[in-house]
Design a protein around this motif. Structure first.
Motif, PDB file in Angstrom:
ATOM      1  N   UNK A   1     -15.189  -7.476  19.575  1.00  0.00           N
ATOM      2  CA  UNK A   1     -16.086  -6.929  20.426  1.00  0.00           C
ATOM      3  C   UNK A   1     -16.553  -8.056  21.465  1.00  0.00           C
ATOM      4  N   UNK A   2     -17.040  -7.796  22.358  1.00  0.00           N
ATOM      5  CA  UNK A   2     -17.485  -8.795  23.489  1.00  0.00           C
ATOM      6  C   UNK A   2     -18.576  -9.877  22.882  1.00  0.00           C
ATOM      7  N   UNK A   3     -18.971 -10.866  23.404  1.00  0.00           N
ATOM      8  CA  UNK A   3     -20.053 -11.608  23.051  1.00  0.00           C
ATOM      9  C   UNK A   3     -21.353 -10.768  23.321  1.00  0.00           C
ATOM     10  N   UNK A   4     -22.116 -10.993  22.452  1.00  0.00           N
ATOM     11  CA  UNK A   4     -23.582 -10.735  22.773  1.00  0.00           C
ATOM     12  C   UNK A   4     -24.108 -11.252  24.141  1.00  0.00           C
ATOM     13  N   UNK A   5     -24.760 -10.486  24.960  1.00  0.00           N
ATOM     14  CA  UNK A   5     -25.263 -11.044  26.291  1.00  0.00           C
ATOM     15  C   UNK A   5     -26.841 -11.278  25.710  1.00  0.00           C
ATOM     16  N   UNK A   6     -27.277 -10.439  24.913  1.00  0.00           N
ATOM     17  CA  UNK A   6     -28.748 -10.597  24.466  1.00  0.00           C
ATOM     18  C   UNK A   6     -28.844 -10.392  23.039  1.00  0.00           C
ATOM     19  N   UNK A   7     -29.839 -10.571  22.488  1.00  0.00           N
ATOM     20  CA  UNK A   7     -30.346 -10.016  21.033  1.00  0.00           C
ATOM     21  C   UNK A   7     -31.812 -10.094  20.867  1.00  0.00           C
ATOM     22  N   UNK A   8     -32.358  -9.642  19.839  1.00  0.00           N
ATOM     23  CA  UNK A   8     -33.584  -9.691  19.871  1.00  0.00           C
ATOM     24  C   UNK A   8     -34.259  -8.645  18.773  1.00  0.00           C
ATOM     25  N   UNK A   9     -35.420  -8.345  18.777  1.00  0.00           N
ATOM     26  CA  UNK A   9     -36.024  -7.275  17.940  1.00  0.00           C
ATOM     27  C   UNK A   9     -36.680  -6.177  18.611  1.00  0.00           C
ATOM     28  N   UNK A  10     -36.801  -4.899  18.414  1.00  0.00           N
ATOM     29  CA  UNK A  10     -37.392  -3.897  18.777  1.00  0.00           C
ATOM     30  C   UNK A  10     -38.870  -3.781  18.516  1.00  0.00           C
ATOM     31  N   UNK A  11     -39.502  -3.500  19.429  1.00  0.00           N
ATOM     32  CA  UNK A  11     -41.103  -3.406  19.101  1.00  0.00           C
ATOM     33  C   UNK A  11     -41.696  -2.151  19.479  1.00  0.00           C
ATOM     34  N   UNK A  12     -41.106  -1.436  20.263  1.00  0.00           N
ATOM     35  CA  UNK A  12     -41.620   0.147  20.605  1.00  0.00           C
ATOM     36  C   UNK A  12     -40.690   0.708  21.296  1.00  0.00           C
ATOM     37  N   UNK A  13     -40.756   2.169  21.342  1.00  0.00           N
ATOM     38  CA  UNK A  13     -39.899   2.958  21.877  1.00  0.00           C
ATOM     39  C   UNK A  13     -40.591   4.105  22.622  1.00  0.00           C
ATOM     40  N   UNK A  14     -40.061   4.304  23.853  1.00  0.00           N
ATOM     41  CA  UNK A  14     -40.499   5.652  24.533  1.00  0.00           C
ATOM     42  C   UNK A  14     -39.312   6.534  24.480  1.00  0.00           C
TER      43      UNK A  14
END
Length: 357
Positions: free
Chosen positions: A56-69
């Motif tokens: 796969x290609x390198x990740x351009x961003x990563x983090x943690x989900x806080x909420x969903x709409x």
């Protein structure tokens, strides 16, 4: 006769990350994230071979989900996800870890225009056939999951473009090198060929029956298999460099045929992929009523089916016409090959488990 060869896969966590990624000039060389990186070298000789892209290609961003709409993920960071996306590329978000394993390996395509316009800590997802779920789960289910954002791998990235020709071009799909993808929804083949006119002023990937549209940026979906038809007499070697995912992989399967590839560069057996009746597969004493694996060998498909007797005392993958030998531990899924999984029923929740160190 058709041939295929692969040099040993090399996996590196930290050493020479930048050097390898830049020298091959195939994938983004973002070295902030210490993901495993590797190279695969695949040689195609004259003929047809079923293959896939395990990196796969390198990740351009990563983090943690806080909420969903409804169609938006709000994340703890980055503060401006859209600012990390190029307007000329296609991206997806993949959930790689979480409070539970339920959604690990699921993926959604990103609406790049809307995400860039928001310019904040939200990701707007798009509705595409590549999404592994029909809609985003609710906040209570997805909050706390870790994610990565990656650019999709494209045809031109792997198989060349005008300024970096790799494959053999021609004005006719019968003489040009071709890529053939299988659409599970329509159960039909879609063919792309390397169009090149006599003067060399037009050099691009084009879809058969799709007009003159340039298809260099056509997406090779994660886990998708396809065939490469090499019409030139001389062999060509494709060098693929990229990151290796280290999480389970959602691979929805429809009733009918599914042309799939390994989601990482390691071969696997049906048992390693948990292809059992307890995990959604259909077994039978007859190949016609059982789930099957079709593996192409020199233009002939070997058919394996899930043999299961009425009592369930026998359950094993068996080669049709190959006697009663148990093939459940055979490495039918190669590192850079693809096979057809023929399903009796839909299995939209199928997950390939990550079992490697």
């Amino acid at each position: 006769m058709k041939h295929f060869s692969m040099k040993p896969f090399h996996l590196i966590r930290l050493l020479w990350v930048y050097t390898i990624a830049v020298s091959l000039n195939l994938f983004a060389s973002d070295v902030k994230y210490l993901e495993p990186i590797g190279t695969v070298h695949v040689t195609f000789e004259n003929g047809t071979r079923f293959t896939g892209i395990p990196l796969v290609n390198s990740a351009v961003a990563r983090g943690t989900v806080t909420s969903i709409s409804t169609s938006t993920l709000t994340v703890g960071s980055p503060a401006n996800v859209g600012g990390l996306l190029s307007p000329n590329r296609a991206y997806y978000v993949e959930f790689v870890d979480g409070p539970t394993a339920t959604y690990v390996g699921d993926r959604f395509d990103i609406d790049v225009t809307a995400t860039r316009a928001n310019a904040n800590n939200t990701l707007v997802v798009a509705t595409t056939p590549r999404n592994t779920l029909a809609s985003l789960p609710p906040t209570v289910a997805l909050a706390g999951y870790s994610f990565v954002v990656r650019a999709h791998v494209t045809i031109g990235q792997i198989f060349g473009i005008k300024d970096h020709e790799i494959m053999h071009g021609s004005t006719s799909p019968t003489t040009a090198d071709r890529l053939q993808f299988f659409n599970p929804s329509s159960q039909a083949w879609e063919t792309y060929f390397f169009l090149k006119n006599s003067s060399g002023s037009i050099v691009q990937w084009t879809k058969t029956g799709g007009g003159s549209t340039n298809r260099d940026n056509e997406i090779i979906a994660p886990g998708a298999g396809f065939s490469v038809v090499r019409n030139a007499t001389s062999p060509v070697t494709i060098h693929i460099a990229g990151k290796a995912r280290t999480n389970g992989f959602a691979q929805p399967l429809v009733a009918g045929n599914n042309l799939i590839a390994q989601p990482w560069p390691i071969a696997a057996s049906p048992l390693q992929r948990q292809m059992t009746t307890a995990n959604g597969m259909t077994g039978s004493t007859s190949p016609t009523t059982a789930d099957k694996i079709l593996k192409n060998n020199s233009d002939v498909f070997a058919t394996y089916y899930l043999l299961r007797n009425s009592l369930g005392s026998i359950e094993q993958w068996t080669l049709s016409g190959g006697g009663s030998t148990d093939r459940s531990n055979d490495l039918l899924f190669g590192e850079t090959s693809s096979v057809i999984i023929s399903k009796i029923y839909d299995d939209m929740n199928y997950l390939v488990p990550y079992i490697y160190p």
